[in-house]
Scaffold this motif. Structure first.
Motif, short mmCIF file in Angstrom:
data_model
loop_
_atom_site.label_atom_id
_atom_site.label_comp_id
_atom_site.label_asym_id
_atom_site.label_seq_id
_atom_site.Cartn_x
_atom_site.Cartn_y
_atom_site.Cartn_z
N GLN A 50 0.80 -1.22 0.00
CA GLN A 50 0.00 0.00 0.00
C GLN A 50 0.84 1.28 0.00
O GLN A 50 0.34 2.37 -0.28
CB GLN A 50 -0.93 0.01 1.24
CG GLN A 50 -1.91 -1.15 1.30
CD GLN A 50 -2.89 -1.12 0.15
OE1 GLN A 50 -3.38 -0.05 -0.24
NE2 GLN A 50 -3.19 -2.29 -0.41
N ASN B 87 0.19 6.23 2.33
CA ASN B 87 -0.18 4.89 2.78
C ASN B 87 -1.59 4.99 3.35
O ASN B 87 -1.77 5.35 4.51
CB ASN B 87 0.80 4.38 3.84
CG ASN B 87 0.37 3.03 4.41
OD1 ASN B 87 -0.23 2.22 3.71
ND2 ASN B 87 0.66 2.82 5.69
N GLY B 88 -2.58 4.76 2.49
CA GLY B 88 -3.96 4.93 2.91
C GLY B 88 -4.26 6.39 3.18
O GLY B 88 -4.07 7.25 2.33
#
Length: 203
Positions: free
Chosen positions: A29, A43-44
Motif C-alpha cells: 500500500q 499509505n492509505g
C-alpha cells in the motif's frame, strides 16, 4: 483528511536518510514518489509531502524500505554537502557535472589554478638573472648555491634582506642571518669555520 506521520532525518554529505514512523505499514500500500526537488509518501490516509526539498536528489539512486515500525527513505544528493533541513527555497547549487566536468576534474582544475601562481613566481625569479663574474667580481663559486641565495633573497621581506646583507658583509661572508632583530643590535662578528683562521687581505 490525511494524517501526517511523525518523521525525522539524519544526513551525510552524500545522502539523507528520512525515517517515517508509520507502524504496521503494508508494503503493497505504500507509495513513495521521488522528484528532483520533492518527495511524497502515501499509505492509505497517511500522507507526507516535502516540497521543495532543500537540495536536488538523484531520483534513480534514491530508494526506500518498509519496516514494522517505520519506513526508511534514502535520498541521494546530487550536490554533496549538508542541508541542515528537509525543505528550503534556495536555488540548486551548481554541481560539477552541471558545470561540464566531474568532481575529480573539478579538483584537478582547482589545483591547476593554484599551481599557476607557482609558475608566475618561477617566471619572475627566472627573469632576475644574476650578474656574471665579468659584471661583478664578487660573483663566483657554485652556480646552484648562487641561485639558491638569489631565490632566498628575492622571497624575503625587507627586514630579512637587511639582516642577510648586514650579517654577510660585517662577518666577511662567514655568517648569514635572517634575524634582523638580533643583527640590528650590533656588529656581526666574524665566525670562520672550526679549525680555520680569519685573515683580512690587504689590497
Amino acid at each position: 483528511m490525511s494524517k501526517v506521520p511523525r518523521h525525522e532525518f539524519y544526513e551525510t554529505d552524500e545522502k539523507l536518510t528520512l525515517s517515517i514512523f508509520d507502524k504496521g505499514a503494508d508494503p503493497a500500500q505504500v507509495v513513495v514518489k521521488f522528484e528532483p526537488r520533492s518527495l511524497s509518501y502515501t499509505n492509505g490516509d497517511t500522507a507526507l509531502t516535502l516540497q521543495p526539498l532543500k537540495g536536488q536528489i538523484d531520483t534513480t539512486k534514491s530508494d526506500y524500505s518498509v519496516g514494522k515500525v517505520k519506513v526508511e527513505v534514502r535520498l541521494v544528493k546530487v550536490a554533496q554537502g549538508r542541508w541542515g533541513a528537509l525543505e528550503g527555497d534556495q536555488p540548486d547549487l551548481l554541481t560539477p557535472s552541471q558545470a561540464g566536468y566531474t568532481t575529480s576534474e573539478a579538483v584537478t582544475s582547482q589545483r591547476k589554478k593554484q599551481k599557476n601562481w607557482d609558475g608566475i613566481t618561477t617566471k619572475i625569479l627566472g627573469s632576475e638573472k644574476g650578474k656574471t663574474s665579468e659584471e661583478d667580481p664578487n660573483v663566483g663559486g657554485d652556480s646552484t648555491v648562487n641561485e639558491f641565495f638569489q631565490k632566498l633573497f628575492s622571497d624575503a621581506d625587507d627586514d630579512t634582506r637587511r639582516a642577510m646583507m648586514k650579517s654577510y658583509q660585517e662577518s666577511g661572508g662567514t655568517t648569514l642571518s635572517t634575524n634582523w632583530e638580533e643583527v640590528s643590535k650590533g656588529r656581526v662578528e666574524v665566525k670562520p669555520p672550526e679549525g680555520s683562521e680569519w685573515k683580512k687581505w690587504s689590497a
